[in-house]
Enzyme design. Structure first.
Site, short mmCIF file in Angstrom:
data_model
loop_
_atom_site.label_atom_id
_atom_site.label_comp_id
_atom_site.label_asym_id
_atom_site.label_seq_id
_atom_site.Cartn_x
_atom_site.Cartn_y
_atom_site.Cartn_z
N GLY A 49 0.78 -1.23 0.00
CA GLY A 49 0.00 0.00 0.00
C GLY A 49 0.82 1.29 0.00
O GLY A 49 0.34 2.33 -0.41
N GLU A 104 4.24 4.17 6.16
CA GLU A 104 3.08 3.28 6.08
C GLU A 104 1.93 4.03 5.41
O GLU A 104 1.85 5.27 5.50
CB GLU A 104 2.73 2.85 7.51
CG GLU A 104 1.48 2.04 7.72
CD GLU A 104 1.48 0.64 7.10
OE1 GLU A 104 1.63 0.54 5.88
OE2 GLU A 104 1.29 -0.33 7.85
N ASP A 108 -4.40 1.81 11.43
CA ASP A 108 -5.75 1.57 11.92
C ASP A 108 -5.64 1.05 13.36
O ASP A 108 -5.57 1.84 14.30
CB ASP A 108 -6.43 0.59 10.96
CG ASP A 108 -7.88 0.33 11.29
OD1 ASP A 108 -8.47 1.11 12.04
OD2 ASP A 108 -8.44 -0.66 10.78
N ARG A 170 -5.94 0.61 -5.85
CA ARG A 170 -4.68 1.22 -5.40
C ARG A 170 -4.28 2.37 -6.32
O ARG A 170 -3.61 3.30 -5.91
CB ARG A 170 -3.56 0.18 -5.41
CG ARG A 170 -3.70 -0.93 -4.38
CD ARG A 170 -2.39 -1.72 -4.30
NE ARG A 170 -2.53 -2.99 -3.60
CZ ARG A 170 -2.43 -3.15 -2.28
NH1 ARG A 170 -2.22 -2.10 -1.52
NH2 ARG A 170 -2.54 -4.34 -1.73
P1 IMP Z 1 -3.43 -2.03 11.39
O1 IMP Z 1 -2.45 -3.12 11.65
O2 IMP Z 1 -4.81 -2.37 11.89
O3 IMP Z 1 -2.98 -0.67 11.85
O4 IMP Z 1 -3.67 -1.97 9.84
C1 IMP Z 1 -2.75 -1.49 8.99
C2 IMP Z 1 -3.01 -2.05 7.60
O5 IMP Z 1 -4.39 -2.35 7.41
C3 IMP Z 1 -2.67 -1.01 6.57
O6 IMP Z 1 -1.33 -1.13 6.17
C4 IMP Z 1 -3.63 -1.34 5.46
O7 IMP Z 1 -3.07 -2.30 4.60
C5 IMP Z 1 -4.82 -1.94 6.14
N1 IMP Z 1 -5.95 -0.97 6.30
C6 IMP Z 1 -6.42 -0.43 7.44
N2 IMP Z 1 -7.45 0.40 7.22
C7 IMP Z 1 -7.65 0.39 5.87
C8 IMP Z 1 -8.57 1.08 4.99
O8 IMP Z 1 -9.43 1.89 5.39
N3 IMP Z 1 -8.46 0.80 3.67
C9 IMP Z 1 -7.52 -0.07 3.16
N4 IMP Z 1 -6.64 -0.71 3.94
C10 IMP Z 1 -6.69 -0.49 5.28
MG MG Z 2 -0.74 -2.02 4.32
#
Ligand code: IMP
Ligand code: MG
Length: 186
Positions: A49, A104, A108, A170
């Site tokens: 991403g 990054e 989230d 993307r």
């Molecule tokens: P985390 O580990 O929950 O912080 O998630 C991080 C990863 O989740 C990011 O690198 C994204 O690949 C994916 N992600 C989280 N939220 C979204 C979103 O709203 N759209 C697309 N990908 C997301």
């Molecule tokens: Mg990601």
């Protein structure tokens, strides 16, 4: 199946425009360059991403730096993290004594970055900072605060500027909210 003409129809609203993205990346890039002047940081991108953001941010940081990538996926074909992280590719560089800046696309829950930071800390870098295109603080499950944030966004599933749903969208040049009808009933 999504085809190219239909991409826009799957977007509920644009959250961050192409123009806003370019301007903000130049701003944050200048800040990072000022903070690291006289040092040679290593930028580490979290694939996939981060690709468009990485390219633009690296160019906006006008000091000598090195680049590396790693790949960790937290969910596949869904919109919520499974909590199960798959480690796919490590960085090539030895980061001992180095100033590391992790790039990054979005934070989230924070679990992906927390895992990367813990892994990197054990390798004894001089410093680690986090730079993210988007921050979704409402989704946070672990304590993690980015050092550089381009945009803070509300709790919505977004695509574009590298962010995907099932590896699609993307290549949209802006960040938009995906219509829930696209991922519901799948
Ligand atoms: P985390 O580990 O929950 O912080 O998630 C991080 C990863 O989740 C990011 O690198 C994204 O690949 C994916 N992600 C989280 N939220 C979204 C979103 O709203 N759209 C697309 N990908 C997301
Ligand atoms: Mg990601």
């Amino acid at each position: 199946m999504i085809n190219k003409q239909d991409m826009m129809q799957d977007i509920e609203r644009i959250l961050v425009s192409e123009d806003q993205i370019h301007r903000r990346i130049r701003e944050v890039g200048a800040q990072i360059a000022a903070d690291y002047r006289g040092r040679t940081p290593i930028l580490v991108g979290v694939l996939k991403g981060v690709v468009p953001f990485f390219a633009e941010m690296a160019a906006a940081i006008d000091i000598p730096l090195q680049e590396d990538f790693m790949c960790i996926t937290s969910f596949e074909g869904g919109t919520a993290s499974t909590g199960k992280l798959t480690f796919r590719k490590d960085i090539d560089h030895d980061i001992e004594g180095r100033d590391v800046i992790i790039l990054e696309d979005i934070i989230d829950s924070g679990s992906t970055l927390k895992m990367i930071v813990e892994l990197f800390r054990a390798r004894r870098p001089a410093s680690i900072r986090i730079c993210t295109l988007l921050d979704k603080p409402s989704g946070r499950k672990v304590e993690l605060t980015p050092d550089y944030t381009c945009f803070t966004i509300p709790d919505a599933f977004v695509v574009g500027c590298g962010l995907d749903y099932d590896d699609y969208y993307r290549n949209l040049p802006f960040v938009g909210v995906l219509k829930p009808s696209v991922y519901q009933d799948r």
